[in-house]
Scaffold this active site. Structure first.
Site, short mmCIF file in Angstrom:
data_model
loop_
_atom_site.label_atom_id
_atom_site.label_comp_id
_atom_site.label_asym_id
_atom_site.label_seq_id
_atom_site.Cartn_x
_atom_site.Cartn_y
_atom_site.Cartn_z
N TYR A 62 -13.24 5.56 21.03
CA TYR A 62 -14.03 5.73 19.80
C TYR A 62 -13.92 7.18 19.35
CZ TYR A 62 -16.57 1.78 17.98
OH TYR A 62 -16.89 0.64 17.33
N GLU A 64 -15.23 8.36 15.95
CA GLU A 64 -15.81 8.48 14.60
C GLU A 64 -15.91 9.97 14.22
OE1 GLU A 64 -19.45 6.29 14.55
OE2 GLU A 64 -18.41 4.38 14.53
N ASP A 208 -1.36 4.44 -6.53
CA ASP A 208 -1.22 3.63 -5.31
C ASP A 208 0.28 3.41 -5.13
OD1 ASP A 208 -0.97 1.68 -3.42
OD2 ASP A 208 -2.46 0.33 -4.28
N THR A 234 0.29 2.35 1.70
CA THR A 234 0.32 1.69 3.01
C THR A 234 1.45 2.33 3.80
OG1 THR A 234 1.71 -0.03 2.05
CG2 THR A 234 -0.62 -0.55 2.32
N LYS A 237 5.21 -0.71 4.59
CA LYS A 237 6.19 -1.35 3.68
C LYS A 237 7.48 -0.53 3.76
CE LYS A 237 2.73 -3.53 0.74
NZ LYS A 237 1.41 -2.86 0.82
N ARG A 243 1.11 -1.25 10.44
CA ARG A 243 0.26 -1.75 9.36
C ARG A 243 -0.93 -0.80 9.19
NH1 ARG A 243 0.51 -6.21 6.72
NH2 ARG A 243 2.46 -6.58 7.82
N1 DSN Z 1 0.32 -8.12 -0.09
C1 DSN Z 1 1.11 -6.97 -0.43
C2 DSN Z 1 2.38 -7.34 -1.11
O1 DSN Z 1 2.97 -8.31 -0.68
O2 DSN Z 1 2.82 -6.67 -2.03
C3 DSN Z 1 0.35 -5.98 -1.21
O3 DSN Z 1 -0.78 -5.62 -0.50
#
Ligand code: DSN
Length: 423
Positions: A62, A64, A208, A234, A237, A243
């Site tokens: 933990y 925090e 974003d 994110t 990707k 993730r």
């Molecule tokens: N679900 C994602 C996508 O496939 O683009 C976006 O969060």
């Protein structure tokens, strides 16, 4: 217990006391990833090192708070991990501040909206139907529930954003915040123009960059960092990490507001094992080989789009500048759902997707979204894209011909065996 006794014990043990089925499913998923070509534009294959970092004792801790200011003792080692991750994120994206604790892209957006807005403030963001994202104002998402969202979209003919039209809308709506970024838009996004519009109407700009983070890191998409107040993303990707989410910004006061909006605003304890994996992925993205990877992702997408267009499929907006394309399958008299199923049957994984001004509902849709981030990670190049485009067109043009499907499935199997993900 000797092995025979252990086996007999395992065989008679009720399933709820055993993880056999669970580990069998994990192995099966590994085999599926090896055997199929992953064309889902938001997925990728991480390095073994990224996976190893997630499977460490850091999950037990933990922590925090933030490095040097935690609510728990014993954080001296995880502080080092989080500092390394933050420093690498700042270096990679050329930003003064980074928060690496957001559990996901949506959590990162929750934090950014909390830091930048008061509840009910107006936001102008890209319409979900034209390639936006749920966390950019869908009425059932926290964003649409707590803020007043207005949307801009692509033009009917060009299927691209027209920045003059976005400006007109911004002048009409007078939002407190403009959001840029998409999950199904295949063209370069003009962040400088978004920045200028935001300044003109007195709005903040939140970008974003979830889909294109790896392309920005690799220098094949212009960076939003010099133009935006806050950039969320994110890490799993095109950035090819675990993730998770990440937030960067340049303003010190905003950095404090973001930190407080992530914790305690929207989250409790950080996932230190995932932060370690983010640090590994960020180190990989700083390596010159990552720029070559990002360049190849875009080159592959371009060749795949051209090949499909040459075989009678319609590519939304006429092509792609990034890692993805929207393929209108209506010239083949199919829906996106049909196409997704036909391709899945030959071990090509993708998702149905609305195309701009779609006549079909989202559950059917008129297109599929294809991305090249994952297949480039396993080593495929432009010649393979010509093959792949041919296979996709063969299957979609002959939806009832089982001999075509059988032949393509065999050829996909040969290619996946030749290019293992985790050799
Ligand atoms: N679900 C994602 C996508 O496939 O683009 C976006 O969060």
């Amino acid at each position: 217990m000797n092995p025979a006794a252990a086996a007999s014990h395992a065989a008679t043990r009720p399933a709820q006391y055993s993880d056999d089925a669970l580990w069998a499913a994990v192995r099966a998923e590994g085999n599926r990833q090896e055997a199929q070509l992953e064309l889902i534009a938001s997925e990728n294959h991480t390095s073994r090192e990224v996976i190893a970092a997630m499977g460490t004792v850091l999950t037990n801790k933990y922590a925090e708070g933030y490095p040097g200011k935690r609510y728990y003792g014993g954080c001296e080692h995880v502080d080092v991990v989080e500092d390394i991750a933050r420093d690498r994120a700042k270096q990679l994206f050329g930003a003064a501040h980074a928060n690496v604790q957001a559990h996901s892209g949506t959590q990162a957006n929750i934090a950014a909206l909390m830091a930048l807005l008061k509840p009910r403030d107006k936001v102008l963001a890209m319409s979900l139907d034209h390639g936006g994202h749920l966390s950019h104002g869908h009425p059932k998402n926290f964003s649409g529930v707590f803020y007043e969202f207005h949307s801009y979209g692509v033009e009917r003919g060009s299927e691209r954003l027209d920045m003059d039209k976005v400006r007109e809308q911004a002048l009409a709506v007078r939002p407190a915040l403009i959001m840029a970024g998409a999950s199904a838009y295949s063209r370069l996004i003009d962040f400088a123009a978004f920045g200028a519009i935001a300044k003109e109407v007195g709005a903040k700009l939140l970008v974003d960059q979830a889909h294109i983070a790896g392309l920005v890191a690799g220098g094949v998409h212009p960076s939003p960092v010099p133009h935006a107040d806050v950039v969320t993303m994110t890490t799993h990707k095109t950035l090819r990490g675990p993730r998770g989410g990440l937030v960067v910004c340049n303003d010190e006061n905003l950095a404090k507001a973001i930190n407080s909006a992530v914790f305690p605003g929207g989250q409790g304890g950080p996932f230190m094992h995932v932060i370690a994996a983010k640090a590994v992925a960020l180190r990989e993205a700083l390596d010159p080989s990552f720029a070559r990877y990002a360049k190849q992702v875009v080159a592959n997408a371009n060749v795949l789009a051209q090949t499909l267009a040459g075989r009678g499929l319609r590519i939304v907006s006429g092509g792609t500048d990034n890692h993805l394309m929207l393929v209108d399958v209506t010239p083949m008299k199919l829906t996106g759902k049909d196409a997704e199923n036909l391709l899945h049957a030959v071990d090509l994984t993708c998702n149905k997707n609305l195309i701009p001004y779609d006549q079909n509902p989202p559950v059917k849709a008129s297109g599929v979204r294809l991305g090249t981030a994952a297949i480039t990670s396993r080593g495929l190049g432009e010649d393979h894209m010509r093959l792949l485009g041919g296979w996709i067109a063969d299957v979609l043009a002959n939806p009832t011909d089982t001999s075509v499907a059988a032949r393509v499935r065999r050829e996909v199997a040969e290619l996946t065996r030749a290019f293992p993900i985790y050799a």
